[in-house]
Design a protein around this motif. Structure first.
Motif, mmCIF file in Angstrom:
data_model
loop_
_atom_site.group_PDB
_atom_site.id
_atom_site.type_symbol
_atom_site.label_atom_id
_atom_site.label_comp_id
_atom_site.label_asym_id
_atom_site.label_seq_id
_atom_site.Cartn_x
_atom_site.Cartn_y
_atom_site.Cartn_z
ATOM 1 N N LEU A 1 -91.662 132.313 -25.112
ATOM 2 C CA LEU A 1 -90.964 133.326 -24.322
ATOM 3 C C LEU A 1 -89.697 132.745 -23.707
ATOM 4 O O LEU A 1 -89.642 131.554 -23.386
ATOM 5 N N PRO A 2 -88.667 133.569 -23.528
ATOM 6 C CA PRO A 2 -87.442 133.090 -22.876
ATOM 7 C C PRO A 2 -87.715 132.637 -21.429
ATOM 8 O O PRO A 2 -88.694 133.056 -20.804
ATOM 9 N N GLU A 3 -86.837 131.814 -20.916
ATOM 10 C CA GLU A 3 -86.991 131.253 -19.575
ATOM 11 C C GLU A 3 -87.031 132.343 -18.498
ATOM 12 O O GLU A 3 -87.813 132.268 -17.553
ATOM 13 N N GLU A 4 -86.184 133.376 -18.647
ATOM 14 C CA GLU A 4 -86.147 134.452 -17.643
ATOM 15 C C GLU A 4 -87.479 135.195 -17.573
ATOM 16 O O GLU A 4 -87.934 135.596 -16.506
ATOM 17 N N VAL A 5 -88.096 135.397 -18.733
ATOM 18 C CA VAL A 5 -89.371 136.117 -18.792
ATOM 19 C C VAL A 5 -90.472 135.289 -18.139
ATOM 20 O O VAL A 5 -91.272 135.800 -17.341
ATOM 21 N N ARG A 6 -90.504 133.977 -18.435
ATOM 22 C CA ARG A 6 -91.509 133.114 -17.799
ATOM 23 C C ARG A 6 -91.318 133.067 -16.285
ATOM 24 O O ARG A 6 -92.290 133.096 -15.536
ATOM 25 N N TYR A 7 -90.073 133.012 -15.847
ATOM 26 C CA TYR A 7 -89.760 133.021 -14.416
ATOM 27 C C TYR A 7 -90.262 134.315 -13.764
ATOM 28 O O TYR A 7 -90.889 134.292 -12.701
ATOM 29 N N ALA A 8 -90.012 135.454 -14.412
ATOM 30 C CA ALA A 8 -90.449 136.742 -13.872
ATOM 31 C C ALA A 8 -91.976 136.825 -13.813
ATOM 32 O O ALA A 8 -92.541 137.334 -12.838
ATOM 33 N N ILE A 9 -92.652 136.303 -14.822
ATOM 34 C CA ILE A 9 -94.122 136.314 -14.834
ATOM 35 C C ILE A 9 -94.661 135.486 -13.674
ATOM 36 O O ILE A 9 -95.589 135.904 -12.967
ATOM 37 N N GLU A 10 -94.062 134.319 -13.449
ATOM 38 C CA GLU A 10 -94.509 133.463 -12.346
ATOM 39 C C GLU A 10 -94.308 134.135 -10.996
ATOM 40 O O GLU A 10 -95.160 134.046 -10.104
ATOM 41 N N LEU B 1 -84.623 143.068 -16.591
ATOM 42 C CA LEU B 1 -84.838 142.607 -17.962
ATOM 43 C C LEU B 1 -84.848 143.805 -18.898
ATOM 44 O O LEU B 1 -85.085 144.940 -18.466
ATOM 45 N N PRO B 2 -84.631 143.593 -20.193
ATOM 46 C CA PRO B 2 -84.765 144.697 -21.150
ATOM 47 C C PRO B 2 -86.192 145.248 -21.157
ATOM 48 O O PRO B 2 -87.138 144.567 -20.753
ATOM 49 N N GLN B 3 -86.336 146.459 -21.619
ATOM 50 C CA GLN B 3 -87.620 147.166 -21.566
ATOM 51 C C GLN B 3 -88.740 146.406 -22.262
ATOM 52 O O GLN B 3 -89.838 146.288 -21.734
ATOM 53 N N HIS B 4 -88.516 145.859 -23.435
ATOM 54 C CA HIS B 4 -89.588 145.169 -24.159
ATOM 55 C C HIS B 4 -90.013 143.892 -23.435
ATOM 56 O O HIS B 4 -91.180 143.510 -23.465
ATOM 57 N N GLN B 5 -89.081 143.243 -22.732
ATOM 58 C CA GLN B 5 -89.444 142.045 -21.972
ATOM 59 C C GLN B 5 -90.188 142.406 -20.691
ATOM 60 O O GLN B 5 -91.061 141.661 -20.254
ATOM 61 N N ARG B 6 -89.855 143.552 -20.086
ATOM 62 C CA ARG B 6 -90.583 143.987 -18.894
ATOM 63 C C ARG B 6 -92.039 144.279 -19.220
ATOM 64 O O ARG B 6 -92.921 144.047 -18.404
ATOM 65 N N ALA B 7 -92.301 144.771 -20.435
ATOM 66 C CA ALA B 7 -93.680 145.019 -20.847
ATOM 67 C C ALA B 7 -94.451 143.702 -20.947
ATOM 68 O O ALA B 7 -95.616 143.622 -20.537
ATOM 69 N N ILE B 8 -93.798 142.669 -21.439
ATOM 70 C CA ILE B 8 -94.439 141.354 -21.530
ATOM 71 C C ILE B 8 -94.718 140.802 -20.139
ATOM 72 O O ILE B 8 -95.795 140.268 -19.866
ATOM 73 N N VAL B 9 -93.743 140.963 -19.232
ATOM 74 C CA VAL B 9 -93.910 140.490 -17.846
ATOM 75 C C VAL B 9 -95.068 141.219 -17.181
ATOM 76 O O VAL B 9 -95.899 140.618 -16.498
ATOM 77 N N SER B 10 -95.164 142.511 -17.402
ATOM 78 C CA SER B 10 -96.250 143.292 -16.819
ATOM 79 C C SER B 10 -97.605 142.853 -17.378
ATOM 80 O O SER B 10 -98.583 142.743 -16.638
#
Length: 151
Positions: free
Chosen positions: A87-96, A63-72
């Motif tokens: 949040l975008p679907e990819e970000v929610r998926y990564a968080i889960e 994911l882009p850097q700013h989205q990785r910070a949200i995932v973290s």
């Protein structure tokens, strides 16, 4: 590191200085340790059932850097907080995935004192990498490594 001949000091003199020999040994030790640690982590993660992506899905860590910070933030640092709906679907998926893996690993003990696996196939790759890094032949690196059994 002498070369050739049966008696001590026979053959051509070595072109590798003692300093370079020490540096080659240190590089071999460092890379071998990193490789063993990597193998150990892979085995521990596999035993715990950790997976970073499901079949056919994109890798959540690409994911882009700013989205990785949200995932973290929501996945690792504050997993109890509710995931924002915008949040975008990819970000929610990564968080889960991060939260799920964190739950799986919490039950397992830390593997700091776990014996590290041997380097059966990784040894040649380390020799080639050190040889390229130091500008010597792989044969010279292998000879130095074999002369010091503690590596």
């Amino acid at each position: 590191m002498s070369r050739g001949g049966k008696r001590e000091g026979a053959g051509r003199p070595s072109t590798i200085t003692p300093l370079l020999e020490f540096q080659i040994l240190e590089d071999c030790r460092r890379l071998a340790w990193q490789k063993r640690l990597e193998q150990s982590r892979e085995r521990a993660s596999k035993a715990a059932g950790v997976s970073w992506q499901e079949e056919g899905e994109a890798d959540p860590l690409d994911l882009p850097q700013h989205q990785r910070a949200i995932v973290s933030y929501y996945g690792s640092l504050h997993p109890e907080q509710k995931i924002p709906g915008d949040l975008p679907e990819e970000v929610r998926y990564a968080i889960e995935i991060i939260r799920d893996n964190k739950k799986k690993l919490e039950d397992k003990p830390r593997h700091y004192r776990m014996p590290l696996p041997g380097l059966y196939r990784g040894r040649e790759a380390i020799i080639k990498e050190v040889a390229k890094l130091r500008g010597v032949s792989p044969r010279a690196v292998r000879t130095i490594w074999e002369a010091n059994p503690d590596v």
